[in-house]
Design a protein around this motif. Sequence first.
Motif, PDB file in Angstrom:
ATOM      1  N   ALA A  74       0.812  -1.221   0.000  1.00  0.00           N
ATOM      2  CA  ALA A  74       0.000   0.000   0.000  1.00  0.00           C
ATOM      3  C   ALA A  74       0.847   1.274   0.000  1.00  0.00           C
ATOM      4  O   ALA A  74       0.321   2.384   0.058  1.00  0.00           O
ATOM      5  CB  ALA A  74      -0.929   0.004   1.208  1.00  0.00           C
ATOM      6  N   TYR A  75       2.135   1.102  -0.086  1.00  0.00           N
ATOM      7  CA  TYR A  75       3.084   2.213   0.030  1.00  0.00           C
ATOM      8  C   TYR A  75       2.781   3.343  -0.952  1.00  0.00           C
ATOM      9  O   TYR A  75       2.729   4.511  -0.579  1.00  0.00           O
ATOM     10  CB  TYR A  75       4.492   1.660  -0.212  1.00  0.00           C
ATOM     11  N   ARG A  76       2.527   3.005  -2.211  1.00  0.00           N
ATOM     12  CA  ARG A  76       2.364   3.999  -3.263  1.00  0.00           C
ATOM     13  C   ARG A  76       1.020   4.716  -3.177  1.00  0.00           C
ATOM     14  O   ARG A  76       0.785   5.688  -3.893  1.00  0.00           O
ATOM     15  CB  ARG A  76       2.515   3.315  -4.620  1.00  0.00           C
ATOM     16  N   HIS A  83      -1.032  12.965  -4.925  1.00  0.00           N
ATOM     17  CA  HIS A  83      -1.724  14.245  -5.071  1.00  0.00           C
ATOM     18  C   HIS A  83      -1.628  14.775  -6.501  1.00  0.00           C
ATOM     19  O   HIS A  83      -0.877  14.268  -7.334  1.00  0.00           O
ATOM     20  CB  HIS A  83      -1.207  15.261  -4.047  1.00  0.00           C
ATOM     21  N   SER A  84      -2.398  15.820  -6.787  1.00  0.00           N
ATOM     22  CA  SER A  84      -2.608  16.278  -8.163  1.00  0.00           C
ATOM     23  C   SER A  84      -1.340  16.763  -8.845  1.00  0.00           C
ATOM     24  O   SER A  84      -1.235  16.725 -10.069  1.00  0.00           O
ATOM     25  CB  SER A  84      -3.639  17.410  -8.182  1.00  0.00           C
ATOM     26  N   LEU A  85      -0.364  17.240  -8.082  1.00  0.00           N
ATOM     27  CA  LEU A  85       0.872  17.716  -8.691  1.00  0.00           C
ATOM     28  C   LEU A  85       1.674  16.588  -9.328  1.00  0.00           C
ATOM     29  O   LEU A  85       2.576  16.835 -10.131  1.00  0.00           O
ATOM     30  CB  LEU A  85       1.746  18.418  -7.637  1.00  0.00           C
ATOM     31  N   LEU A  86       1.346  15.346  -8.973  1.00  0.00           N
ATOM     32  CA  LEU A  86       2.070  14.200  -9.497  1.00  0.00           C
ATOM     33  C   LEU A  86       1.212  13.413 -10.480  1.00  0.00           C
ATOM     34  O   LEU A  86       1.362  12.210 -10.622  1.00  0.00           O
ATOM     35  CB  LEU A  86       2.506  13.282  -8.347  1.00  0.00           C
ATOM     36  N   ALA A  87       0.365  14.078 -11.207  1.00  0.00           N
ATOM     37  CA  ALA A  87      -0.505  13.407 -12.177  1.00  0.00           C
ATOM     38  C   ALA A  87       0.328  12.716 -13.238  1.00  0.00           C
ATOM     39  O   ALA A  87       1.404  13.180 -13.610  1.00  0.00           O
ATOM     40  CB  ALA A  87      -1.434  14.425 -12.829  1.00  0.00           C
ATOM     41  N   GLU A 159      10.531  14.248 -12.789  1.00  0.00           N
ATOM     42  CA  GLU A 159      10.074  13.731 -14.084  1.00  0.00           C
ATOM     43  C   GLU A 159       9.276  12.444 -13.919  1.00  0.00           C
ATOM     44  O   GLU A 159       8.468  12.092 -14.792  1.00  0.00           O
ATOM     45  CB  GLU A 159      11.289  13.482 -14.981  1.00  0.00           C
ATOM     46  N   HIS A 160       9.463  11.728 -12.813  1.00  0.00           N
ATOM     47  CA  HIS A 160       8.894  10.395 -12.663  1.00  0.00           C
ATOM     48  C   HIS A 160       7.611  10.361 -11.827  1.00  0.00           C
ATOM     49  O   HIS A 160       7.228   9.299 -11.320  1.00  0.00           O
ATOM     50  CB  HIS A 160       9.947   9.448 -12.089  1.00  0.00           C
ATOM     51  N   GLY A 161       6.948  11.515 -11.703  1.00  0.00           N
ATOM     52  CA  GLY A 161       5.620  11.551 -11.113  1.00  0.00           C
ATOM     53  C   GLY A 161       5.545  10.916  -9.742  1.00  0.00           C
ATOM     54  O   GLY A 161       6.331  11.231  -8.848  1.00  0.00           O
ATOM     55  N   SER A 162       4.602   9.991  -9.558  1.00  0.00           N
ATOM     56  CA  SER A 162       4.387   9.379  -8.246  1.00  0.00           C
ATOM     57  C   SER A 162       5.530   8.455  -7.823  1.00  0.00           C
ATOM     58  O   SER A 162       5.556   7.995  -6.679  1.00  0.00           O
ATOM     59  CB  SER A 162       3.063   8.599  -8.238  1.00  0.00           C
ATOM     60  N   TYR A 163       6.466   8.221  -8.716  1.00  0.00           N
ATOM     61  CA  TYR A 163       7.648   7.428  -8.365  1.00  0.00           C
ATOM     62  C   TYR A 163       8.847   8.348  -8.103  1.00  0.00           C
ATOM     63  O   TYR A 163       9.994   7.956  -8.283  1.00  0.00           O
ATOM     64  CB  TYR A 163       7.965   6.429  -9.485  1.00  0.00           C
ATOM     65  N   TRP A 164       8.553   9.556  -7.642  1.00  0.00           N
ATOM     66  CA  TRP A 164       9.613  10.539  -7.429  1.00  0.00           C
ATOM     67  C   TRP A 164      10.636  10.088  -6.393  1.00  0.00           C
ATOM     68  O   TRP A 164      11.812  10.455  -6.474  1.00  0.00           O
ATOM     69  CB  TRP A 164       9.011  11.882  -7.001  1.00  0.00           C
ATOM     70  N   ASP A 165      10.204   9.299  -5.415  1.00  0.00           N
ATOM     71  CA  ASP A 165      11.121   8.880  -4.350  1.00  0.00           C
ATOM     72  C   ASP A 165      12.220   7.974  -4.874  1.00  0.00           C
ATOM     73  O   ASP A 165      13.417   8.209  -4.666  1.00  0.00           O
ATOM     74  CB  ASP A 165      10.345   8.206  -3.222  1.00  0.00           C
ATOM     75  N   VAL A 166      11.812   6.930  -5.611  1.00  0.00           N
ATOM     76  CA  VAL A 166      12.819   6.039  -6.192  1.00  0.00           C
ATOM     77  C   VAL A 166      13.512   6.729  -7.359  1.00  0.00           C
ATOM     78  O   VAL A 166      14.681   6.437  -7.660  1.00  0.00           O
ATOM     79  CB  VAL A 166      12.191   4.696  -6.618  1.00  0.00           C
ATOM     80  N   GLY A 167      12.807   7.654  -8.021  1.00  0.00           N
ATOM     81  CA  GLY A 167      13.445   8.442  -9.069  1.00  0.00           C
ATOM     82  C   GLY A 167      14.579   9.290  -8.531  1.00  0.00           C
ATOM     83  O   GLY A 167      15.611   9.464  -9.184  1.00  0.00           O
ATOM     84  N   LEU A 168      14.402   9.802  -7.311  1.00  0.00           N
ATOM     85  CA  LEU A 168      15.460  10.591  -6.678  1.00  0.00           C
ATOM     86  C   LEU A 168      16.680   9.734  -6.397  1.00  0.00           C
ATOM     87  O   LEU A 168      17.823  10.137  -6.669  1.00  0.00           O
ATOM     88  CB  LEU A 168      14.943  11.219  -5.389  1.00  0.00           C
ATOM     89  N   GLU A 209       1.199  -0.478 -14.060  1.00  0.00           N
ATOM     90  CA  GLU A 209       1.270   0.874 -13.499  1.00  0.00           C
ATOM     91  C   GLU A 209       2.647   1.501 -13.688  1.00  0.00           C
ATOM     92  O   GLU A 209       2.779   2.716 -13.733  1.00  0.00           O
ATOM     93  CB  GLU A 209       0.912   0.868 -12.014  1.00  0.00           C
ATOM     94  N   TYR A 210       3.682   0.663 -13.831  1.00  0.00           N
ATOM     95  CA  TYR A 210       5.016   1.202 -14.068  1.00  0.00           C
ATOM     96  C   TYR A 210       5.144   1.810 -15.462  1.00  0.00           C
ATOM     97  O   TYR A 210       6.099   2.529 -15.744  1.00  0.00           O
ATOM     98  CB  TYR A 210       6.082   0.115 -13.878  1.00  0.00           C
ATOM     99  N   TRP A 211       4.213   1.466 -16.349  1.00  0.00           N
ATOM    100  CA  TRP A 211       4.237   1.985 -17.720  1.00  0.00           C
ATOM    101  C   TRP A 211       3.226   3.094 -17.961  1.00  0.00           C
ATOM    102  O   TRP A 211       3.120   3.588 -19.067  1.00  0.00           O
ATOM    103  CB  TRP A 211       3.981   0.842 -18.705  1.00  0.00           C
TER     104      TRP A 211
END
Length: 212
Positions: A74-76, A83-87, A159-168, A209-211
């Motif tokens: 349920a992490y993601r 939130h909307s900024l990460l559409a 650039e990676h939206g809701s995956y910003w944490d692992v993207g960082l 969802e990763y795509w």
Amino acid sequence: MLPFAVFLILLESQKHIPLSPVVEYPLRLLILSAVLLLFSRHVINLHSSHRIESVILGVLVFVIWIGPDILFPAYRQHWIFQHSLLAASSLPVPEKTLMSPIVLWSRILRATVLVPIIEELFWRAWLMRWLISPRFEQVKLGTFAPAAFWATAVLFASEHGSYWDVGLVAGILFNWWMVRTRSLGNCILAHAVTNACLCGYVVATHHWEYWQ
């Protein structure tokens, strides 16, 4: 810069110019390939001086990318990722369409061949140097400056939206690898391995969802 700009334009145009994915995905592949060949071939260096290490780094980033979702299902769903900024930058594509051979292979080729080149040219070969000096051609690949290093990592994450944490984390590791090896080819290889592993995981597990 141009291939990355075209890449973003094509993603955004999907919302405004609806095309069948069977047409759109191969078309994106052809357009991006043409832009790279016409405008960027003279700065693309695919030679890797640290092949084994780059492959290991690529696998490590892949594990980091999917790890939180496997360990904490349920992490993601937490609001900081939703939130909307990460559409999402692209519209959802039905699974049946994604499994079409034309769409599937266009997506895999784009992710494993074109995207690593496009993104490494932009983030590591250009932006990280341009933030040091607008006359970036005079800045050697892999030159370390803290502000440029961290700004590039944060922007790469965004650039990676809701995956910003692992993207960082991925941005930090790929930046470090550029500083460590001073080689565009090593970063492209590591990035390509990450994306190839992710493609294999998505196809095998149907975690589309990763795509999206």
